[in-house]
Design an enzyme around this catalytic site. Structure first.
Site, mmCIF file in Angstrom:
data_model
loop_
_atom_site.group_PDB
_atom_site.id
_atom_site.type_symbol
_atom_site.label_atom_id
_atom_site.label_comp_id
_atom_site.label_asym_id
_atom_site.label_seq_id
_atom_site.Cartn_x
_atom_site.Cartn_y
_atom_site.Cartn_z
ATOM 1 N N LYS A 119 0.847 -1.204 0.000
ATOM 2 C CA LYS A 119 0.000 0.000 0.000
ATOM 3 C C LYS A 119 0.878 1.249 0.000
ATOM 4 O O LYS A 119 0.682 2.168 -0.771
ATOM 5 C CB LYS A 119 -0.905 -0.050 1.234
ATOM 6 C CG LYS A 119 -1.857 1.100 1.353
ATOM 7 C CD LYS A 119 -2.771 0.906 2.555
ATOM 8 C CE LYS A 119 -3.499 2.196 2.876
ATOM 9 N NZ LYS A 119 -4.327 2.096 4.075
ATOM 10 N N GLU A 132 10.581 -4.977 4.127
ATOM 11 C CA GLU A 132 10.576 -6.384 3.715
ATOM 12 C C GLU A 132 10.213 -6.511 2.239
ATOM 13 O O GLU A 132 10.878 -7.201 1.464
ATOM 14 C CB GLU A 132 9.543 -7.178 4.541
ATOM 15 C CG GLU A 132 9.888 -7.340 6.004
ATOM 16 C CD GLU A 132 9.336 -6.227 6.885
ATOM 17 O OE1 GLU A 132 9.111 -5.106 6.373
ATOM 18 O OE2 GLU A 132 9.154 -6.466 8.083
ATOM 19 N N GLY A 136 -4.722 -1.905 5.285
ATOM 20 C CA GLY A 136 -3.943 -3.044 4.797
ATOM 21 C C GLY A 136 -4.572 -4.384 5.146
ATOM 22 O O GLY A 136 -4.717 -5.273 4.301
ATOM 23 N N ARG A 137 -4.976 -4.554 6.413
ATOM 24 C CA ARG A 137 -5.485 -5.854 6.843
ATOM 25 C C ARG A 137 -6.923 -6.114 6.381
ATOM 26 O O ARG A 137 -7.496 -7.166 6.677
ATOM 27 C CB ARG A 137 -5.342 -6.006 8.357
ATOM 28 C CG ARG A 137 -5.915 -4.874 9.177
ATOM 29 C CD ARG A 137 -5.446 -4.964 10.629
ATOM 30 N NE ARG A 137 -5.887 -3.816 11.424
ATOM 31 C CZ ARG A 137 -5.228 -2.665 11.498
ATOM 32 N NH1 ARG A 137 -4.116 -2.501 10.799
ATOM 33 N NH2 ARG A 137 -5.680 -1.676 12.252
ATOM 34 N N GLU A 168 -3.905 -6.589 15.345
ATOM 35 C CA GLU A 168 -3.413 -5.275 14.916
ATOM 36 C C GLU A 168 -4.538 -4.239 15.071
ATOM 37 O O GLU A 168 -4.278 -3.073 15.356
ATOM 38 C CB GLU A 168 -2.918 -5.335 13.454
ATOM 39 C CG GLU A 168 -2.013 -4.177 13.068
ATOM 40 C CD GLU A 168 -1.247 -4.407 11.759
ATOM 41 O OE1 GLU A 168 -0.148 -4.967 11.795
ATOM 42 O OE2 GLU A 168 -1.758 -4.017 10.700
ATOM 43 N N HIS A 170 -4.782 -33.272 18.390
ATOM 44 C CA HIS A 170 -3.612 -34.056 18.804
ATOM 45 C C HIS A 170 -2.447 -33.145 19.197
ATOM 46 O O HIS A 170 -1.316 -33.609 19.333
ATOM 47 C CB HIS A 170 -3.195 -35.005 17.682
ATOM 48 C CG HIS A 170 -4.274 -35.974 17.324
ATOM 49 N ND1 HIS A 170 -4.391 -37.197 17.926
ATOM 50 C CD2 HIS A 170 -5.323 -35.874 16.464
ATOM 51 C CE1 HIS A 170 -5.445 -37.822 17.429
ATOM 52 N NE2 HIS A 170 -6.029 -37.038 16.546
ATOM 53 N N LYS A 229 10.122 -0.928 13.839
ATOM 54 C CA LYS A 229 10.645 -0.622 12.490
ATOM 55 C C LYS A 229 11.718 0.449 12.588
ATOM 56 O O LYS A 229 12.787 0.337 11.980
ATOM 57 C CB LYS A 229 9.527 -0.089 11.581
ATOM 58 C CG LYS A 229 8.513 -1.098 11.127
ATOM 59 C CD LYS A 229 7.565 -0.430 10.112
ATOM 60 C CE LYS A 229 6.310 -1.230 9.900
ATOM 61 N NZ LYS A 229 5.292 -0.535 9.101
#
Ligand code: F6P
Length: 539
Positions: A209, A215, A269-270, A355, A386, A506
């Site tokens: 965005k 990254e 973003g999310r 977030e 399990h 960051k």
């Protein structure tokens, strides 16, 4: 109009819930079921292809009534109106929150700053459709004239988790394209993906965005360098596309203007998989399936907006979650999908939920003295049975859980599906009832072992039973959780759409990175300084 700002703990409903909690905290759900033959029916919502049974919760009709009163007192209705009307309810970033517009029909009315946004949305959707068709059909080819075989989505957070989860969940509907996701700045991630690629037939989709994320830019640059080892520079125009609001930076990276899919600052973003951020979804399953995903989400939006709160799925699930979080002080919630396809669902929800609602300052800028965001985790059943179910059944912690299952198996393997669904149903029943000492004795258990085999039960679950996993039902399911997040944010009186909490790390990482290249190690606590030194010495 700003969002209403009501401290939930000052409401009458909160006080009623507080007193009521004291009275029913030890009540066993088994008794509640025994007292009311209609309980399951009363606490079930049937909507479209969704069957949502919330009767296995530690609630009574009074609890439910007070929770609904809480929703009214915090003015949830007004808040929903504000969100859908395009008001800048993301006040701390001065942005509207309109991911719902992305999945609305063409003739819907959504305005931001007086500008009608539907025409732009539909222009981009058309671009996604045309591009998808040209790649999937093989009409668009790579620089040596071969059709594309692989797609690499380069992004992180909301620019990775949503598309990755949907592509995984809709694997059954996938076409021939292999879709890869590169997110971590760990170079081993990108290098492992590179091992599977052929530059001639790979399409790169850079999703960011902001187009400033460390990254994503690092991975995009590494992949570009790798690509240019076997391709001429002008091949970038054929192999690289980007999704971003930051057109200038995308162009500086070397991507053609024609290859930019725009997005908007009013999409968080999310919450962005419905936008061009979902391009890799469209490529993986075809545009029509992508569109069905959006249509499903829109149906959930309509339900959320119009449905009475007591039969409104996201509202009810949000209220129940508040009940456990704020009164029972449950710290976490599990989401268990009884479908291997949903194996990334909890990971995806972690960003959406944590977030958004991991905040400790209220909408008046005051520190909060009650609990907010829940921890969310989970893995698919039956594998999780399990792994960590022991703790849910017999541990000391209360872990409310959502069980999500599908009536139909996609591959039609009835034998397996019956086993899967028997586990799905058995677990919530076991969590509800537990096993008494008498039952353990009746099984012939030796005396000294008896206490270890007793299950208290009374562990709450919601069962979300859906007809079939389709793009449309998945769209509904994701939108259901998005609205649950919103409702909880409103109740907790926090801003759900900013994420300032990810910034500090960051900033410090950038500072430390600079220190790797010069000898000065400045201004760190002694632990960080030692660790930094250690790395520099041995790297
Ligand atoms: O983790 C913080 C965050 O800003 C997320 O909210 C976002 O989804 C992610 O980084 C990626 O951001 P971008 O799409 O701008 O690269």
């Amino acid at each position: 109009m700003p969002l209403p700002s009501v401290n939930p703990t000052t409401t009458k409903a909160w006080e009623k819930l507080r007193v009521h909690y004291k009275n029913i905290k030890h009540e066993h759900m088994k008794n509640l079921f025994a007292q009311d033959a209609e309980r399951a029916n009363k606490f079930t919502i049937k909507w479209e292809d969704f069957y949502v049974d919330f009767s296995k919760n530690r609630i009574t009709e009074d609890t439910f009534k007070y929770l609904l009163e809480l929703a009214d007192e915090v003015k949830l209705k007004d808040a929903i109106k504000s969100q859908f009307s395009g008001e800048k309810i993301n006040q701390t970033e001065e942005r509207a929150v309109l991911h719902t517009a992305l999945r609305a029909p063409k003739d819907a009315q959504f305005f931001v700053d007086g500008r009608h946004v539907m025409p732009e949305i539909y222009q981009v959707k058309q671009k996604i459709e045309n591009f998808t068709n040209s790649i999937v059909s093989g009409q668009k080819k790579g620089f040596t004239g071969k059709p594309f075989t692989d797609v690499v989505n380069i992004g992180i957070g909301g620019s990775d988790l949503g598309p990755a989860m949907v592509v995984e969940s809709l694997q059954y509907y996938k076409n021939h394209l292999n879709v890869h996701f590169v997110s971590n700045v760990d170079g081993d991630h990108v290098n492992e993906v590179i091992k599977k690629l052929n530059a001639e037939t790979t399409l790169f989709v850079v999703v960011s965005k902001t187009f400033t994320t460390q990254e994503t830019l690092s991975n995009a640059n590494t992949l570009k360098t790798w690509f240019l080892q076997s391709a001429p520079k002008d091949a970038i125009a054929k192999h690289f596309v980007a999704v971003s609001t930051n057109t200038e930076s995308v162009k500086n990276f070397g991507i053609d203007k024609a290859n930019i899919f725009p997005m908007w600052d009013w999409v968080g973003g999310r919450f962005s998989l419905w936008s061009a951020v979902g391009l890799s979804i469209s490529l993986a399953v075809g545009y029509n399936n992508f569109d069905s995903l959006l249509k499903g989400a829109h149906k959930m939006d309509t339900h959320f907006k119009a449905e009475d709160f007591k039969t409104n799925i996201p509202v009810v699930l949000a209220l129940i979650s508040v009940w456990y979080n704020n009164f029972f002080k449950a710290e976490s919630e599990a989401v268990i999908g009884y479908s291997q396809y949903l194996n990334q669902f909890a990971t995806y929800l972690q960003q959406g939920i944590m977030e958004s609602n991991g905040k400790s300052i209220d909408r008046n800028g005051e520190a909060i003295d009650y609990e907010t965001g829940t921890l969310i985790w989970g893995e698919p059943g039956t594998n999780s049975q399990h792994a960590f179910f022991q703790l849910i059944h017999q541990g000391t912690k209360l872990i409310p859980a959502d069980f999500i299952g599908f009536v139909e198996s996609l591959h039609g393997n009835e034998e397996h599906h019956d086993k899967l669904i028997s586990n799905f149903l058995a677990q919530t029943e076991a969590l509800l009832n537990g096993k008494t000492k008498e039952e353990v004795i009746a099984e012939g258990t030796s005396k000294e072992i008896i206490p270890f085999k007793v299950f208290k039960g009374n562990k709450p679950t919601n069962t979300i039973f859906i007809k079939k996993l389709t793009p449309e039902s998945l769209g509904k399911l994701i939108a259901m959780y998005e609205h649950k997040i919103f409702v909880q944010g409103i109740i907790w009186n926090i801003f759900s759409y900013d994420q300032f909490g990810v910034e500090l790390g960051k900033q410090l990482a950038n500072k430390i990175l600079r220190e790797f290249n010069n000898s000065a190690v400045s201004n760190h606590d002694s632990s960080t300084a030692n660790l930094l030194d250690y790395y520099k010495k041995f790297k």
